[in-house]
Design an enzyme around this catalytic site. Structure first.
Site, short mmCIF file in Angstrom:
data_model
loop_
_atom_site.label_atom_id
_atom_site.label_comp_id
_atom_site.label_asym_id
_atom_site.label_seq_id
_atom_site.Cartn_x
_atom_site.Cartn_y
_atom_site.Cartn_z
N CYS A 300 33.52 2.21 52.60
CA CYS A 300 32.36 1.77 52.89
C CYS A 300 32.06 0.55 52.22
CB CYS A 300 31.39 2.79 53.26
SG CYS A 300 31.94 4.08 54.30
N ALA A 302 30.70 -2.61 52.23
CA ALA A 302 29.78 -3.77 52.48
C ALA A 302 28.51 -3.32 51.59
CB ALA A 302 29.25 -4.02 54.05
N GLY A 305 29.33 -5.38 46.76
CA GLY A 305 29.11 -5.07 45.23
C GLY A 305 30.06 -4.57 44.50
N ASP A 324 35.05 -1.57 56.31
CA ASP A 324 33.70 -1.55 57.00
C ASP A 324 33.77 -1.28 58.45
OD1 ASP A 324 30.81 -1.19 55.71
OD2 ASP A 324 30.64 -1.76 57.46
N CYS A 505 23.24 7.07 47.38
CA CYS A 505 21.96 6.52 46.96
C CYS A 505 20.85 7.26 47.37
CB CYS A 505 21.72 4.86 46.89
SG CYS A 505 21.69 4.72 48.66
#
Length: 588
Positions: A300, A302, A305, A324, A505
Site C-alpha cells: 500500500c 502511496a 514516503g 496501490d 498509524c
C-alpha cells in the site's frame, strides 16, 4: 508491560443524555466567558470520542494514560522530521540550506526567538538515522487577541481539516474558510477559530451545523458562540475581504502571523532533496532492513514516503514494486520517485486484497489499459510526464465501467453514484496531467524477499486531530478484520527466509496487537523478529472481551518487547504508530 483481562460494559449514556449534557455545558461556558473572556480566546480542545470507544481505550491504556494520549493528539509534534535524500545530497548540505532559508523568513526568525536556541535545526542522534534532520518548532503560545465582550476581535472560522493543517504550519487558504465576521476588509486583523462537528439528533450523526458564508457576530447572542470557545489557533491579517473569501476559488485568505504553534512550512522547499516524514514511518523502513539487490514489495505504497525511504536504504540497487489500488495515487508515487532520482522503483495499480495471483490468472499477468498492452508493473522512468492517454474511452470511463469494489459483485448504491460521477465529470487529474499506471493481476507466491504492509487504518494516531467521534467499537473491529485479509495476502508473497513488516498509524489495539496475535496463531511459520533501531515502546499484553461475546486477543507475555508502539504522549513526541516485524520460516 501492560497485562490486562478487559471486559467492556455497554455504555449507559444515551444520545439524548449526550445532547442534553452538551447544551448544559454550553450554558455553563457562556456564563463563564461573560466573567472571564480570556477562557474563551485560547486553544484548549477536548477530543470527543464515542462513549464505548472511550471505554475501550480507557480499559486498554488506563484512564489517566488515555487522557494524556487524547490531549497529545490534539496538538502537533513540537518538531518537523525531515528525511534527506542521500542519493542526491547530504544531511550537512541540507542543514546549511535550511538554515539559510529560515534565517531569511519571518517564521524562521520567530523560531530562533522563541526559546533562545542558536538554531532550531539539528541532526538526529539515533545511530543509523544520521540522514534525518529535525526542525524544532515551539508552542503552545499565549496569543493576545485583544478580547473583550464590548469589543470582540473580528473572526474567521475555518474547517477542522483546514485547522489541522494550519497547526502543522500551513496558511489559511480560501477553501478552508467557512464563516467570517461582517465587514471584514483586506488587511484587517482577525482571530482564526475552528468549526467543530456537533452531535445531531440521530445516533452517529455529526455535522458543523452551518453553511459556508455564515456571518459571525462574536457575541454570546451568536448561536455558534460557545462552540468556538477554546478553539482559537492564532491571529492574522486578511489577504481578502469577506466578499473575496467566498467568491474566489483559491488563494491565501489569512496570513497567520501569530500562531499558537509555530512550525515552519516546507511546501515546495528543496524538492527532491528532502521529504517531510514522521519519525515512526522512517523507523518502519529500517525495520524492513532492505538489502541491495533484493526484490521488495510495498503493498500500500502511496504516497511513496516509505517506498522511497526503502530505495535510499538500498542505495537505489535492487527492485521495489510499489502497489496501490488508486490510479492517481500510483501516479503520485511515480512523481515522487522521479523527483528523488530513484530508478529501482516500479509501480502498479493493484488491490492489496488481490495481491496473490490465482492459478487460473493470465500467465503473463498483462492487461489492457486504453487499448495498449502493458506489463504487470510500470517503471516511472518509462513514462513521460506529458504523455497523452491513448485514444478511446477515458480512464474515468474505464474505471467506472470495469472496476468492482472490494466487496465483490454486490455493488452498493454509493459505488454506483460514484461511478456515475466519474462519467459525468469527464477528464480528471489522471487525464489532465498525463501518465499511466500499469494494472497488475497480482504476483505468484514467494515472489519477494521482503514485504512491507503499511495497512490502511483508522489513522487514530495522526496528529493534530481535533475530532474522533465517528469511530465506533464495531468500526474499529472491522478495520482489524480488513487488515487481516491484507496480511493473509502478504504472508503468501514472502519467500521462506524473508521478512514481513506490518505497520499502522493508529492507537487502536484491534488493528495492532490483535492483528499480530492473529498472524502468529494462524501462521505457525511466522515469528516476531528484533527491530533496529528500537525506540518505540512495548505493545499491549492481554485480551479484551466485548459484551456481544467477541474476544480480542492481544500479545502474550514476552512478545510485547518485540514490537514497537509509538505513544503520542511520550517524550518522543511522535504520532501514534505501530510496527511488527515477522521472520518467515519454512511453509510446511
Amino acid at each position: 508491560m501492560k497485562k490486562a483481562r478487559v471486559l467492556l460494559k455497554p455504555s449507559l449514556l444515551h444520545r439524548a443524555t449526550t445532547i442534553s449534557s452538551s447544551a448544559s455545558q454550553s450554558r455553563s461556558l457562556s456564563r463563564q466567558m461573560e466573567t472571564n473572556p480570556s477562557s474563551r480566546y485560547c486553544y484548549d480542545p477536548v477530543l470527543r470520542w464515542d462513549p464505548q470507544v472511550e471505554d475501550y481505550f480507557n480499559k486498554a491504556y488506563g484512564p489517566d494514560h488515555f487522557a494524556q494520549i487524547s490531549k497529545a493528539l490534539t496538538r502537533p509534534s513540537s518538531y518537523s522530521c525531515i528525511r534527506v535524500n542521500t542519493v542526491k545530497t547530504t544531511s550537512d548540505a541540507v542543514i546549511e540550506k535550511l538554515t539559510k532559508i529560515l534565517n531569511e523568513s519571518d517564521d524562521g526568525l520567530k523560531l530562533l526567538q522563541s526559546d533562545g536556541r542558536s538554531s532550531p535545526i539539528s541532526k538526529c542522534q539515533i545511530p543509523g538515522l544520521e540522514y534525518v534532520v529535525f526542525v524544532h518548532g515551539s508552542g503552545p503560545h499565549r496569543i493576545e487577541y485583544g478580547s473583550g465582550l464590548e469589543s470582540p476581535p473580528k473572526e474567521v472560522l475555518v474547517s477542522r481539516k483546514c485547522a489541522e493543517a494550519v497547526l502543522r504550519g500551513a496558511q489559511v487558504y480560501v477553501p478552508g474558510v467557512l464563516a467570517c465576521t461582517a465587514h471584514v476588509e483586506k488587511g484587517d486583523a482577525v482571530a482564526v477559530c475552528v468549526a467543530m462537528e456537533q452531535p445531531g439528533d440521530d445516533e452517529g450523526d455529526w455535522s458543523v451545523n452551518m453553511t459556508r458564508g455564515t456571518t459571525l457576530q462574536g457575541l454570546p447572542s451568536d448561536p455558534f458562540y460557545c462552540e468556538r470557545s477554546g478553539l482559537y489557533i492564532g491571529m492574522g491579517t486578511t489577504m481578502l475581504s469577506r466578499a473575496g473569501m467566498f467568491r474566489v476559488p483559491h488563494g491565501v485568505a489569512v496570513d497567520l502571523s501569530n500562531r499558537v504553534f509555530r512550525l515552519p512550512s516546507f511546501h515546495n522547499v528543496l524538492e527532491g532533496e528532502i521529504f517531510l516524514q514522521n519519525l515512526p514511518s522512517i523507523i518502519a523502513a529500517h525495520a524492513l532492513d532492505p538489502q541491495k539487490g533484493e526484490r521488495i514489495l510495498d503493498m500500500c505504497a502511496a504516497p511513496g514516503g516509505k517506498t522511497t525511504a526503502i530505495a535510499i536504504l538500498m542505495n537505489d540497487e535492487g527492485e521495489i514494486v510499489a502497489a496501490d489500488r488508486s490510479h492517481n495515487k500510483v501516479l503520485d508515487v511515480q512523481k515522487l520517485s522521479a523527483e528523488m532520482g530513484l530508478s529501482c522503483i516500479t509501480t502498479c495499480k493493484l488491490d492489496a486484497l488481490k495481491s496473490v495471483r490465482l492459478p487460473n490468472a493470465l500467465s503473463d499477468s498483462t492487461t489492457l489499459v486504453n487499448g495498449d498492452n502493458i506489463g504487470s508493473v510500470t517503471n516511472h522512468s518509462d513514462l513521460s510526464s506529458n504523455e497523452e492517454m491513448a485514444p478511446g474511452r477515458s480512464e474515468a470511463e474505464e474505471n467506472a465501467s470495469t472496476e468492482q469494489p472490494s466487496g465483490g459483485d454486490n455493488v452498493s448504491q454509493a459505488e454506483i453514484r460514484k461511478n456515475k460521477g466519474r462519467l459525468k465529470n469527464g477528464r480528471g487529474r489522471t487525464q489532465s496531467q498525463g501518465g499511466r499506471a500499469g494494472k497488475s493481476q497480482g504476483f505468484p507466491p514467494n515472489s519477494f524477499d521482503r514485504v512491507l504492509l503499511d495497512a490502511p487504518c483508522s489513522a487514530l494516531g495522526l496528529r493534530p486531530r481535533l475530532f474522533a467521534g465517528l469511530e465506533t467499537v464495531i468500526s474499529l473491529r472491522n478495520h482489524g478484520r480488513y487488515q487481516r485479509k491484507m496480511l493473509d495476502q502478504a504472508v503468501q508473497l514472502v519467500r521462506v527466509g524473508g521478512i514481513l513488516v506490518y505497520s499502522t498509524c493508529t492507537i487502536n489495539p484491534s488493528e495492532n496487537e490483535a492483528v499480530v496475535r492473529y498472524a502468529l496463531d494462524k501462521y505457525k511459520f511466522l515469528s516476531l523478529a528484533p527491530q533496529h533501531p528500537r525506540i518505540g515502546g512495548p505493545g499491549l499484553v492481554g485480551r479484551c472481551e466485548f459484551p456481544d461475546g467477541y474476544v480480542e486477543e492481544w500479545l502474550k507475555p514476552g512478545e510485547e518487547e518485540m514490537v514497537q508502539k509509538f505513544d503520542p504522549s511520550s517524550e518522543l513526541d511522535t504520532i501514534g504508530f505501530f510496527i511488527a516485524k515477522f521472520s518467515v520460516g519454512p511453509k510446511d
